[in-house]
Design a protein around this motif. Structure first.
Motif, PDB file in Angstrom:
ATOM      1  N   THR A  30     -19.832 -25.830  36.334  1.00 18.65           N
ATOM      2  CA  THR A  30     -19.517 -25.316  37.607  1.00 18.65           C
ATOM      3  C   THR A  30     -19.587 -23.755  37.457  1.00 18.65           C
ATOM      4  N   PRO A  31     -19.592 -23.020  38.288  1.00 21.56           N
ATOM      5  CA  PRO A  31     -19.605 -21.664  38.324  1.00 21.56           C
ATOM      6  C   PRO A  31     -18.213 -20.970  37.937  1.00 21.56           C
ATOM      7  N   LEU A  32     -18.424 -19.743  37.036  1.00 21.71           N
ATOM      8  CA  LEU A  32     -17.049 -19.389  36.599  1.00 21.71           C
ATOM      9  C   LEU A  32     -16.340 -18.857  37.675  1.00 21.71           C
ATOM     10  N   LEU A  33     -17.080 -18.126  38.657  1.00 19.49           N
ATOM     11  CA  LEU A  33     -16.315 -17.758  39.817  1.00 19.49           C
ATOM     12  C   LEU A  33     -15.375 -18.684  40.637  1.00 19.49           C
ATOM     13  N   ALA A  34     -16.066 -20.130  40.547  1.00 24.15           N
ATOM     14  CA  ALA A  34     -15.526 -21.327  41.444  1.00 24.15           C
ATOM     15  C   ALA A  34     -14.191 -21.604  40.495  1.00 24.15           C
ATOM     16  N   GLN A  35     -14.483 -21.436  39.155  1.00 17.57           N
ATOM     17  CA  GLN A  35     -13.253 -21.897  38.326  1.00 17.57           C
ATOM     18  C   GLN A  35     -12.020 -20.991  38.531  1.00 17.57           C
ATOM     19  N   ILE A  36     -12.398 -19.696  38.821  1.00 13.92           N
ATOM     20  CA  ILE A  36     -11.199 -18.370  38.753  1.00 13.92           C
ATOM     21  C   ILE A  36     -10.564 -18.811  40.401  1.00 13.92           C
ATOM     22  N   PHE A  37     -11.268 -18.933  41.258  1.00 14.53           N
ATOM     23  CA  PHE A  37     -10.620 -19.152  42.529  1.00 14.53           C
ATOM     24  C   PHE A  37      -9.907 -20.708  42.512  1.00 14.53           C
ATOM     25  N   PHE A  38     -10.359 -21.610  41.748  1.00 13.79           N
ATOM     26  CA  PHE A  38      -9.807 -22.925  41.954  1.00 13.79           C
ATOM     27  C   PHE A  38      -8.205 -23.033  41.179  1.00 13.79           C
ATOM     28  N   ILE A  39      -8.389 -22.078  39.804  1.00 11.79           N
ATOM     29  CA  ILE A  39      -7.249 -21.961  39.116  1.00 11.79           C
ATOM     30  C   ILE A  39      -6.231 -21.029  40.054  1.00 11.79           C
ATOM     31  N   HIS A  40      -6.729 -19.957  40.309  1.00 11.12           N
ATOM     32  CA  HIS A  40      -5.799 -19.013  41.066  1.00 11.12           C
ATOM     33  C   HIS A  40      -5.255 -19.241  42.451  1.00 11.12           C
ATOM     34  N   LEU A  41      -6.327 -19.981  43.258  1.00  9.39           N
ATOM     35  CA  LEU A  41      -5.743 -20.104  44.520  1.00  9.39           C
ATOM     36  C   LEU A  41      -5.733 -21.759  44.946  1.00  9.39           C
ATOM     37  N   GLY A  42      -6.598 -22.464  44.336  1.00 10.27           N
ATOM     38  CA  GLY A  42      -6.689 -24.035  44.650  1.00 10.27           C
ATOM     39  C   GLY A  42      -5.416 -24.812  43.985  1.00 10.27           C
ATOM     40  N   ILE A  43      -5.127 -24.573  42.906  1.00  8.89           N
ATOM     41  CA  ILE A  43      -3.954 -25.418  41.910  1.00  8.89           C
ATOM     42  C   ILE A  43      -2.444 -24.624  42.753  1.00  8.89           C
ATOM     43  N   PRO A  44      -2.387 -23.416  42.721  1.00  7.90           N
ATOM     44  CA  PRO A  44      -1.092 -22.863  43.400  1.00  7.90           C
ATOM     45  C   PRO A  44      -0.781 -23.298  44.927  1.00  7.90           C
ATOM     46  N   ALA A  45      -2.023 -23.788  45.449  1.00  8.52           N
ATOM     47  CA  ALA A  45      -1.869 -24.268  46.982  1.00  8.52           C
ATOM     48  C   ALA A  45      -1.230 -25.650  46.888  1.00  8.52           C
ATOM     49  N   LEU A  46      -1.723 -26.417  45.701  1.00  6.48           N
ATOM     50  CA  LEU A  46      -1.382 -27.701  45.552  1.00  6.48           C
ATOM     51  C   LEU A  46       0.046 -27.810  44.965  1.00  6.48           C
ATOM     52  N   ILE A  47       0.525 -26.967  44.065  1.00  7.90           N
ATOM     53  CA  ILE A  47       1.498 -27.272  43.485  1.00  7.90           C
ATOM     54  C   ILE A  47       2.636 -26.168  44.294  1.00  7.90           C
ATOM     55  N   GLY A  48       2.507 -25.262  45.024  1.00  5.72           N
ATOM     56  CA  GLY A  48       3.329 -24.335  45.808  1.00  5.72           C
ATOM     57  C   GLY A  48       3.832 -23.523  44.736  1.00  5.72           C
ATOM     58  N   HIS A  49       3.179 -23.015  43.648  1.00  8.06           N
ATOM     59  CA  HIS A  49       3.585 -22.017  42.871  1.00  8.06           C
ATOM     60  C   HIS A  49       2.455 -21.161  42.583  1.00  8.06           C
ATOM     61  N   THR A  50       2.564 -19.740  42.609  1.00  7.53           N
ATOM     62  CA  THR A  50       1.440 -18.770  42.377  1.00  7.53           C
ATOM     63  C   THR A  50       1.577 -18.279  40.852  1.00  7.53           C
ATOM     64  N   PHE A  51       0.259 -17.895  40.168  1.00  7.05           N
ATOM     65  CA  PHE A  51       0.228 -17.505  38.900  1.00  7.05           C
ATOM     66  C   PHE A  51      -0.159 -15.831  39.035  1.00  7.05           C
ATOM     67  N   ASP A  52       0.278 -15.243  37.947  1.00  4.00           N
ATOM     68  CA  ASP A  52      -0.169 -13.864  37.872  1.00  4.00           C
ATOM     69  C   ASP A  52      -1.308 -13.606  37.627  1.00  4.00           C
ATOM     70  N   PRO A  53      -2.245 -12.814  38.268  1.00  6.85           N
ATOM     71  CA  PRO A  53      -3.676 -12.723  38.055  1.00  6.85           C
ATOM     72  C   PRO A  53      -4.135 -12.474  36.382  1.00  6.85           C
ATOM     73  N   TYR A  54      -3.275 -11.834  35.776  1.00  2.00           N
ATOM     74  CA  TYR A  54      -3.297 -11.630  34.511  1.00  2.00           C
ATOM     75  C   TYR A  54      -3.563 -12.886  33.629  1.00  2.00           C
ATOM     76  N   ILE A  55      -2.359 -13.607  33.723  1.00  2.27           N
ATOM     77  CA  ILE A  55      -2.240 -15.117  33.232  1.00  2.27           C
ATOM     78  C   ILE A  55      -3.355 -15.835  33.589  1.00  2.27           C
ATOM     79  N   THR A  56      -3.915 -15.857  34.998  1.00  2.00           N
ATOM     80  CA  THR A  56      -4.944 -16.698  35.235  1.00  2.00           C
ATOM     81  C   THR A  56      -6.411 -16.032  34.396  1.00  2.00           C
ATOM     82  N   GLY A  57      -6.305 -14.908  34.405  1.00  2.00           N
ATOM     83  CA  GLY A  57      -7.515 -14.171  33.657  1.00  2.00           C
ATOM     84  C   GLY A  57      -7.629 -14.908  32.373  1.00  2.00           C
ATOM     85  N   VAL A  58      -6.501 -14.652  31.490  1.00  2.00           N
ATOM     86  CA  VAL A  58      -6.700 -15.093  29.986  1.00  2.00           C
ATOM     87  C   VAL A  58      -6.928 -16.607  30.027  1.00  2.00           C
TER      88      VAL A  58
END
Length: 218
Positions: free
Chosen positions: A65-93
């Motif tokens: 899977t493309p890295l960009l898709a993984q970034i959006f999945f973890i930073h936007l997709g998962i938070p939409a599912l669990i109702g909790h957002t992540f700090d972008p820098y934590i997502t980055g690491v």
């Protein structure tokens, strides 16, 4: 288009701030990736089928899977599912760690498999069990094989951090884009962004070549 020489100088402070964040995310992300990759790399050569299946699934999903898709999945997709957002820098690491971990797992698997199978038997003949043989005989030899690919993965992950600008992580590329938006100095800004990446990657590549020569001689 008129080139503004002063813009080459003025953008440097902005890029230096982004450079530190790029290095921070890369170093910590790849460090996490080394832990993940070593674990899954060893799992992929396990004698247990279910363990190998888990390792192979992780590697193939991440690499397929493309890295960009993984970034959006973890930073936007998962938070939409669990109702909790992540700090972008934590997502980055995290994403650099997860992504590099899949490639490092293949490096580990290939490094261990490159060692002659007779080495395991030699360890057994010395009275060592499988874990001790791996630790004291197989792993030290495999590590020499893995060092150059490890270094290459570090350089790749460093360049991959540029995609984190898509979620507003203020790394090198994001800093350049912000400055470009303010000043409209597109050529000068992107030129200096490329120079900053080269300042990091060229010394790293030279170090890798030096290590490869040392390993070949040893």
């Amino acid at each position: 288009m008129v080139i503004n020489p002063q813009a080459f100088i003025d953008v440097i402070p902005f890029l230096i701030d982004g450079l530190w964040i790029t290095l921070y995310i890369t170093i910590f992300g790849v460090a996490i990736g080394c832990v993940i990759g070593t674990l899954f790399g060893l799992m992929s050569i396990s004698r247990f089928r279910i363990v190998r299946f888990i390792a192979v699934t992780y590697v193939e999903v991440v690499r397929g899977t493309p890295l960009l898709a993984q970034i959006f999945f973890i930073h936007l997709g998962i938070p939409a599912l669990i109702g909790h957002t992540f700090d972008p820098y934590i997502t980055g690491v995290a994403i650099i760690g997860i992504n590099s971990g899949a490639y490092i797992a293949e490096i580990v698997r290939g490094g261990v498999n490159s060692i002659d199978k007779g080495q395991m038997e030699a360890g057994r003949s010395l009275g060592l069990n499988s874990r001790q043989t791996m630790r004291y005989i197989i792993w030290p030899q495999a590590l020499k094989v893995m060092i150059p690919p490890f270094g290459n993965q570090f350089v790749i992950s460093l360049k991959d951090t540029s995609l984190l600008s898509s979620i507003a992580v203020a790394e090198l590329m994001y800093s350049g884009r912000q400055y470009m938006t303010i000043t409209f100095s597109a050529f000068e800004t992107m030129f200096m962004v490329c120079i900053f990446y080269l300042i990091i990657t060229i010394p790293a590549s030279l170090l890798l070549r030096y290590l490869e020569r040392r390993i070949d001689k040893s």
